[in-house]
Design an enzyme around this catalytic site. Structure first.
Site, PDB file in Angstrom:
ATOM      1  N   ALA A 364       0.730  -1.309   0.014  1.00 29.37           N
ATOM      2  CA  ALA A 364      -0.019  -0.024  -0.013  1.00 29.37           C
ATOM      3  C   ALA A 364       1.017   1.390  -0.015  1.00 29.37           C
ATOM      4  CB  ALA A 364      -0.995  -0.158   1.161  1.00 29.37           C
ATOM      5  N   CYS A 365       2.000   1.153   0.626  1.00 32.60           N
ATOM      6  CA  CYS A 365       2.939   2.503   0.797  1.00 32.60           C
ATOM      7  C   CYS A 365       4.376   1.845   1.058  1.00 32.60           C
ATOM      8  CB  CYS A 365       2.534   3.408   2.045  1.00 32.60           C
ATOM      9  SG  CYS A 365       3.322   4.480   2.212  1.00 32.60           S
ATOM     10  N   ILE A 366       5.075   2.433   0.332  1.00 29.72           N
ATOM     11  CA  ILE A 366       6.574   1.949   0.453  1.00 29.72           C
ATOM     12  C   ILE A 366       7.370   3.207   0.658  1.00 29.72           C
ATOM     13  CG2 ILE A 366       6.890   1.678  -1.745  1.00 29.72           C
ATOM     14  CD1 ILE A 366       8.851  -0.716  -1.330  1.00 29.72           C
ATOM     15  N   LEU A 367       8.439   3.087   1.574  1.00 33.35           N
ATOM     16  CA  LEU A 367       9.360   4.050   1.829  1.00 33.35           C
ATOM     17  C   LEU A 367      10.840   3.648   2.320  1.00 33.35           C
ATOM     18  CD1 LEU A 367      10.129   7.250   1.848  1.00 33.35           C
ATOM     19  CD2 LEU A 367       9.122   7.154   4.311  1.00 33.35           C
ATOM     20  N   ARG A 374      19.664   5.158  -2.196  1.00 26.42           N
ATOM     21  CA  ARG A 374      20.830   4.924  -3.104  1.00 26.42           C
ATOM     22  C   ARG A 374      21.856   4.113  -2.584  1.00 26.42           C
ATOM     23  NH1 ARG A 374      20.575   8.271  -7.343  1.00 26.42           N
ATOM     24  NH2 ARG A 374      22.753   7.649  -8.027  1.00 26.42           N
ATOM     25  N   GLY A 376      20.699   0.485  -2.396  1.00 28.73           N
ATOM     26  CA  GLY A 376      19.992  -0.873  -2.635  1.00 28.73           C
ATOM     27  C   GLY A 376      19.182  -1.289  -1.581  1.00 28.73           C
ATOM     28  N   TYR A 377      18.643  -0.477  -0.420  1.00 30.32           N
ATOM     29  CA  TYR A 377      17.646  -0.821   0.339  1.00 30.32           C
ATOM     30  C   TYR A 377      16.039  -0.825  -0.391  1.00 30.32           C
ATOM     31  CZ  TYR A 377      21.146  -0.558   4.074  1.00 30.32           C
ATOM     32  OH  TYR A 377      22.315  -0.723   4.918  1.00 30.32           O
ATOM     33  N   GLY A 378      15.808   0.187  -1.320  1.00 30.75           N
ATOM     34  CA  GLY A 378      14.594   0.103  -2.013  1.00 30.75           C
ATOM     35  C   GLY A 378      14.434  -1.155  -2.613  1.00 30.75           C
ATOM     36  N   GLU A 399       0.076  -0.711  -4.908  1.00 31.60           N
ATOM     37  CA  GLU A 399      -1.014   0.325  -5.115  1.00 31.60           C
ATOM     38  C   GLU A 399      -0.701   1.424  -5.743  1.00 31.60           C
ATOM     39  OE1 GLU A 399      -4.149   2.539  -2.315  1.00 31.60           O
ATOM     40  OE2 GLU A 399      -3.208   0.684  -1.493  1.00 31.60           O
ATOM     41  N   SER A 403       4.798   7.136  -6.363  1.00 31.71           N
ATOM     42  CA  SER A 403       5.409   8.273  -6.388  1.00 31.71           C
ATOM     43  C   SER A 403       6.663   8.231  -7.561  1.00 31.71           C
ATOM     44  CB  SER A 403       6.275   8.426  -4.915  1.00 31.71           C
ATOM     45  OG  SER A 403       7.289   7.595  -4.712  1.00 31.71           O
TER      46      SER A 403
END
Length: 507
Positions: A364-367, A374, A376-378, A399, A403
């Site tokens: 639903a939401c990711i951050l 920058r 590699g954690y994303g 969802e 962004s």
């Protein structure tokens, strides 16, 4: 935009919201850059605020600026001393006065003075509310109740009387007590005996943001102005990107101090220091479901840890423009990625997912917090979300809308994952459905990725997947880079099952 006047013909006090000015933006301690910017809001610095850093030599006025041709997340407050008064200024487009027609009653003609128009709107609004209140009391009274007074028509008082009766903060004032200097465009004046269809109040709007949790009632008016400059969390100090509905007393302070374990917020480092002596948390308040090397994931139920999850959503709203909920956390599960050291488990990023999604969304939401971007954690967060989807035996998709940074992250993950699968298959045939089942990426996202990489070709009347040399070279070059990966054997987790009673929210 309106007319342009040369430099030297205006002063700081004559600038209003909507002007386009030139400012000198400090880039570092020694460098600066001249930029053109739009004034979105103006505030007066209160020297009595203990948390504001006020220099007696600086002007007591700040401008909230959007730099032309720059991303919105760079919008910021700048002191009036940075305005270049020797450069030209473009004024907002003047509003046209609506002339009254002969058929229009005199009481409803448009006043030339904007203040009179505002007072008339307030008078009509109050009269309508009083009339509605009388009707409601009449309907609520039982039939034949002695003493139930009949509803009488309410005659609105003159605008001057209504303005005195209203008292308190007017509907055209914002949360800081500053009058809204922007003229109302396209808002018809209501007749004195008729309630307007809608009246916008910045005070009520911000209160809605803090109570109902929705960021979308009127984002153009409220959420466009960033209320915090910086946040200090752990050993990092990060600039805020967007508006977040923290309590009003924390707005416009130079730095908001956040406890990196319980995510409580404080206005000064001394308050945070006193809190840290009492705070016993060293990790997120949930179940640890994954640990590999120094990376751990915790699962948190929003219904069981409401306060912590709300603090997390307030923090994430500073860096997400499209996030719409922060108060209603019950329907969500939160998966928190942390980095472990000798002092505890430090928040790196998170994603949330609905306990029961009608659209089969797995996120639903990711951050990822800006100080860990920058690195590699994303991709690690995205990979973990799909690993959970595989355990559930489903296909998943984030969802929408994503962004700008989220879309880039998902595009990179989808492309890398699908290309890796195709390379491992060699010359074997594989269908779109098989790709989806092996990667847990839903069919629409698989098709989008294949089309964006130009892998679908038409050969003898059939669609085939063809990898050209450049795509193979790019994949092999990226594969040589070492990055963190999720080890499925380290995941200790079963899909949670909720009863109908547990999925009933808001009762």
């Amino acid at each position: 935009m309106g007319p342009t006047t040369p430099g030297g013909s205006y002063t700081i006090d004559t600038l209003v919201t909507g002007c386009q000015i030139w400012v000198r933006v400090p880039i570092s301690d020694t460098d600066s850059e001249d930029r053109k910017a739009d004034i979105l809001s103006i505030r007066t610095i209160n020297p009595d605020n203990d948390y504001m850093q006020v220099d007696v030599d600086e002007p007591t006025k700040d401008f909230y600026l959007h730099f032309v041709n720059f991303n919105k997340r760079l919008d910021t407050w700048l002191n009036a001393k940075h305005v270049l008064l020797d450069r030209e200024v473009t004024w907002p487009k003047p509003q046209k006065d609506t002339q009254s027609t002969p058929s229009t009653p005199k009481a409803t003609s448009t006043p030339k003075n904007a203040n009179n128009a505002s007072l008339l709107r307030k008078a009509a609004t109050k009269a309508g509310k009083l009339a509605n209140g009388q009707k409601k009391r009449k309907l609520d009274a039982p039939m034949g109740t002695p003493g139930a007074a009949p509803a009488t028509p309410i005659t609105p008082a003159p605008p001057s009387t209504q303005a005195k009766d209203a008292g308190g903060m007017s509907s055209d004032e914002d949360a800081d007590g500053e009058a809204d200097t922007e003229p109302d465009v396209g808002t018809p004046l209501a007749k004195p005996n008729q309630q307007p269809s809608s009246t916008f109040s910045k005070e009520e709007e911000i209160e809605k943001l803090r109570t109902s949790g929705s960021m979308t009632q009127n984002p153009h008016e409220v959420a466009r102005v960033k209320n915090l400059n910086k946040v200090s969390i752990g050993a990092h100090e990060v600039e805020a990107w967007y508006f977040s509905p923290y309590p009003l007393e924390y707005a416009h302070i130079p730095t908001l101090f956040i406890c990196e374990f319980c995510l409580g917020y404080y206005a000064s480092p001394k308050q945070l220091e006193r809190h840290r002596h009492k705070c016993t948390l060293v990790h997120p308040p949930g179940n640890e479901i994954y640990r590999h090397e120094n990376i751990s994931f915790f699962e948190i139920d929003g219904r069981k840890q409401k306060s912590w999850c709300r603090h997390l959503c307030l923090l994430s709203k500073l860096f997400l423009d499209h996030k719409t909920l922060y108060y209603d956390v019950d329907p969500f599960l939160y998966y928190i990625m942390t980095q472990k050291d000798e002092t505890g488990f430090h928040l790196v990023g998170y994603f949330s997912k609905e306990k029961e999604s009608a659209e089969a969304y797995n996120v639903a939401c990711i951050l990822t917090l800006p100080q860990f971007q920058r690195m590699g954690y994303g991709k690690l967060l995205i990979e973990f979300s799909y690993e959970l989807t595989k355990r559930e035996g489903k296909l998943g998709s984030p969802e929408k809308p994503l962004s700008d940074l989220g879309l880039l992250g998902y595009r990179a993950y989808w492309g890398e994952t699908i290309l890796g699968l195709l390379m491992s298959m060699g010359d074997e045939d594989i269908s779109i459905d098989e790709i989806a089942q092996k990667t847990a990426i839903n069919h629409a996202d698989v098709m989008y990725t294949l089309q964006s990489l130009s892998l679908i070709k038409n050969f003898k009347g059939q669609h085939i997947l063809a990898l050209n040399d450049s795509i193979i070279e790019n994949y092999e070059r990226a594969a040589k880079k070492q990055r963190r990966r999720i080890d499925p054997s380290k995941l200790v987790w079963k899909p949670p099952v909720f009863t109908r009673e547990q999925l009933r929210f808001g009762w």
